[in-house]
Enzyme design. Structure first.
Site, short mmCIF file in Angstrom:
data_model
loop_
_atom_site.label_atom_id
_atom_site.label_comp_id
_atom_site.label_asym_id
_atom_site.label_seq_id
_atom_site.Cartn_x
_atom_site.Cartn_y
_atom_site.Cartn_z
N LYS A 73 -7.47 7.79 -7.83
CA LYS A 73 -7.17 8.26 -6.48
C LYS A 73 -6.76 9.73 -6.57
CE LYS A 73 -3.64 7.93 -2.80
NZ LYS A 73 -2.51 7.16 -2.23
N ASP A 128 -1.06 14.20 0.75
CA ASP A 128 -1.05 13.06 1.68
C ASP A 128 0.05 13.25 2.72
OD1 ASP A 128 -1.17 10.66 3.00
OD2 ASP A 128 -0.35 9.46 1.34
N LYS A 139 3.74 10.97 7.91
CA LYS A 139 4.94 10.62 7.15
C LYS A 139 6.14 11.41 7.68
CE LYS A 139 2.73 9.70 2.67
NZ LYS A 139 3.17 8.30 2.55
N ASP A 168 -0.04 13.05 -5.10
CA ASP A 168 -0.77 11.84 -4.73
C ASP A 168 -2.17 11.81 -5.35
OD1 ASP A 168 -0.66 9.36 -3.51
OD2 ASP A 168 -1.39 10.08 -1.58
N ASP A 173 -2.06 6.31 6.98
CA ASP A 173 -1.32 6.63 5.75
C ASP A 173 -1.67 5.66 4.61
OD1 ASP A 173 0.42 7.95 4.11
OD2 ASP A 173 2.25 7.11 4.98
N GLU A 220 -4.32 5.49 3.02
CA GLU A 220 -5.59 6.17 2.81
C GLU A 220 -6.15 6.02 1.40
OE1 GLU A 220 -2.77 7.58 2.32
OE2 GLU A 220 -3.15 8.60 0.42
N ARG A 223 -6.55 3.47 -0.56
CA ARG A 223 -7.52 2.37 -0.71
C ARG A 223 -8.85 2.71 -0.03
NH1 ARG A 223 -3.16 -1.47 2.11
NH2 ARG A 223 -1.89 0.15 1.15
N1 BES Z 1 0.57 7.91 -1.44
C1 BES Z 1 1.25 6.90 -0.71
C2 BES Z 1 2.08 6.00 -1.62
C3 BES Z 1 3.26 6.65 -2.27
C4 BES Z 1 4.46 6.72 -1.60
C5 BES Z 1 3.17 7.12 -3.55
C6 BES Z 1 5.56 7.32 -2.20
C7 BES Z 1 4.26 7.69 -4.16
C8 BES Z 1 5.45 7.80 -3.49
C9 BES Z 1 0.24 6.04 0.04
O1 BES Z 1 -0.88 6.71 0.50
C10 BES Z 1 0.93 5.50 1.23
O2 BES Z 1 1.28 6.27 2.09
N2 BES Z 1 1.13 4.19 1.27
C11 BES Z 1 1.79 3.56 2.33
C12 BES Z 1 1.03 2.31 2.67
C13 BES Z 1 1.48 1.64 3.95
C14 BES Z 1 1.14 2.52 5.14
C15 BES Z 1 0.81 0.30 4.05
C16 BES Z 1 3.20 3.21 1.87
O3 BES Z 1 3.36 2.84 0.70
O4 BES Z 1 4.12 3.37 2.65
ZN ZN Z 2 -1.43 8.38 -0.57
MN MN Z 3 -0.58 7.60 2.39
#
Ligand code: BES
Ligand code: ZN
Ligand code: MN
Length: 483
Positions: A248, A253, A260, A271, A330, A332, A334
């Protein structure tokens, strides 16, 4: 910092390191041995792994700086603690050349000390224009003094690994205005000199292939997306199907329209840690001319909110033909990976595919910063990764996947939605990717969200980018995918 080896102590060394296992007698082969022994006793230096004692002795007319370093039980981890401690102590100390007396430690152990010493010296000073001379690293070389004939060869292998890890750290540490999809690719171009074949898809190519999920994420950004493939074939064509790594690479992000919160958002420059690890391991494999056939693929996009950004509720069609209801922009990662892994399978027909991603915050809630999460449809592959993780120090912990979790991402209007319910967020994210893994392909997903960045110094890193993922993948290739 350069790592060297020599049968004799180099004359230019301003500092001498002596290694002592836990509770071993402190008897360095120097004139002032008794003084050193007494100093060690009074400072309670007992050879615990990574413990140090700084002192000065005279040799004839000269003052020589000594560093006693504990190697504990001489395990791999202990040797790495010792190596990292040497660098941490000396990096900005004024010492330029250090010599480490390798007496009593075998070549394998010393090579781990060297690797850790080198890794601990990495830092990114690119943007620090006002560093004083004293704040700048002084240490330029570390020479292992040992007559062991096996050592130079081991050091070459460890250097390959270190170069790979440091490349990953560089990509991870660079901010989002410097590393974006196109510049990420540009940084990787020099890997061609190592014999890596590079191919790049741009937006038009991906549109023609129908990568609607990846492109949906990218459409809110003025930065064009890229799909990068790095192929290393060290088998001369003997291994027809490559092992595939997919990373990824969200170069920043923001969350997109599902924006966020502000505090901490700067973390999302890393990210792209999965893609960074993929690139780093490819570099390491090529540098050590691994007898293996491996392809590293990076899905590179920036996730931004914009008048053209995708909306919550949008439905996209992936390259596989499956449709996704994007309930949260968010989630994204996947969306990027589903098209990247599908393309990888179509293009390279791998038996085994491993993806790496900073995929979910939930992963950090589960495992903190000690293990990466492992998800797999194949017990043998999972066990191999767990073992390689233990041996390399990039530790992993396995999570379950199952049909019951899979059901949680069914959508009433499309084939699936891109988020599940509140609970088991890392697992439902893994289940999403699994829907894009073809029957018969052995697959593992590493959610490394808690591992690519450190807020405090660790075993072989300072604060910041760790390079997590490179070591476990290199070790996996070494153990199971080399001819
Ligand atoms: N890149 C983030 C995950 C992340 C968060 C990595 C904090 C490292 C530190 C990912 O894209 C994301 O935002 N995931 C969301 C998914 C949710 C919306 C289902 C998350 O984990 O909050
Ligand atoms: Zn992300
Ligand atoms: Mn995200």
């Amino acid at each position: 910092m350069r790592i060297l080896s020599s049968a004799t102590r180099p004359a230019e060394a301003q500092c001498l390191v002596f290694l002592f296992a836990k509770d071993a007698a402190v008897t360095p082969p120097i004139a002032q041995q008794a003084l050193v022994r007494d100093a060690a006793a009074s400072a309670r230096f007992a050879g615990e792994a990574g413990s140090t004692l700084d002192l000065y002795v005279t040799e004839g007319e000269k003052v020589v700086r000594l560093l006693l370093v504990g190697t504990g039980g001489k395990s791999t981890t202990d040797m790495e603690k010792a190596g990292a401690a040497i660098t941490a102590r000396l990096l900005t100390s004024g010492v330029v050349h250090v010599a480490v007396d390798g007496e009593g430690h075998d070549a394998e152990a010393l090579s781990h000390l060297a690797l850790a010493a080198q890794l601990r010296s990495w830092r990114i000073d690119t943007y620090r224009t006002k560093l004083t001379e004293k704040q700048k690293p002084s240490l330029a070389s570390l020479t292992l003094v040992s007559g062991d004939a096996a050592l130079p060869g081991l050091l070459v292998e460890k250097d390959a690994l270190a170069q790979g890890i440091m490349f990953t750290r560089e990509l991870v540490a660079e901010p989002g205005n410097i590393i974006y999809p196109e510049s990420f690719v540009a940084r990787c171009r020099s890997l061609a000199d190592l014999g890596i074949e590079i191919s790049v898809l741009d937006e038009k190519d991906m549109a023609a292939l129908g990568m609607g999920a990846l492109l949906g994420v990218a459409q809110g950004s003025v930065r064009q997306p890229r799909l990068l493939a790095l192929r290393w074939d060290g088998t001369g064509g003997a291994q027809a199907k490559p092992l595939c790594f997919v990373g990824k690479g969200v170069t920043f992000d923001t969350g997109g329209i599902s924006l966020k919160p502000g505090p901490g958002m700067e973390d999302m420059k890393w990210d792209m840690g999965g893609a960074g690890a993929v690139v780093g391991v490819m570099k390491a494999l090529a540098l050590r001319k691994a007898n293996a056939h491996v392809v590293g693929i990076c899905g590179l996009v920036e996730n931004m909110p914009d008048g053209n950004a995708q909306r919550p509720g949008d439905i996209v069609t992936t390259m596989s033909g499956q449709t996704v209801e994007v309930l949260n922009t968010d989630a994204e990662g996947r969306l990027v990976l589903c098209d990247a892994v599908w393309w990888a399978q179509q293009t390279y027909q791998p038996d085994t595919l491993i993806d790496l991603a900073t995929l979910t915050g939930a992963m950090i809630i589960s495992l903190g910063h000690e293990h990466g999460g492992l998800f797999s449809n194949d017990d043998e592959l999972a066990d191999r990764l767990l073992e390689a993780g233990k041996a390399s120090g990039d530790k992993l912990w396995r999570f379950p996947i199952s049909e019951a979790y899979d059901k949680l991402i069914d959508s009433p209007i499309a084939d699936m939605k891109n988020i599940g319910p509140r609970f088991a967020g890392s697992i439902t994210a893994a289940q999403f990717i699994k829907r894009y893994i073809k029957d018969g392909v052995k697959w593992a997903h590493l959610d490394i969200a808690g591992m690519v960045w450190a807020d405090k110094p660790g075993l072989t890193w300072d604060k910041g980018a760790t390079g997590f993922g490179v070591r476990v993948l290199d070790e996996l290739v070494r153990r199971h995918y080399q001819g």
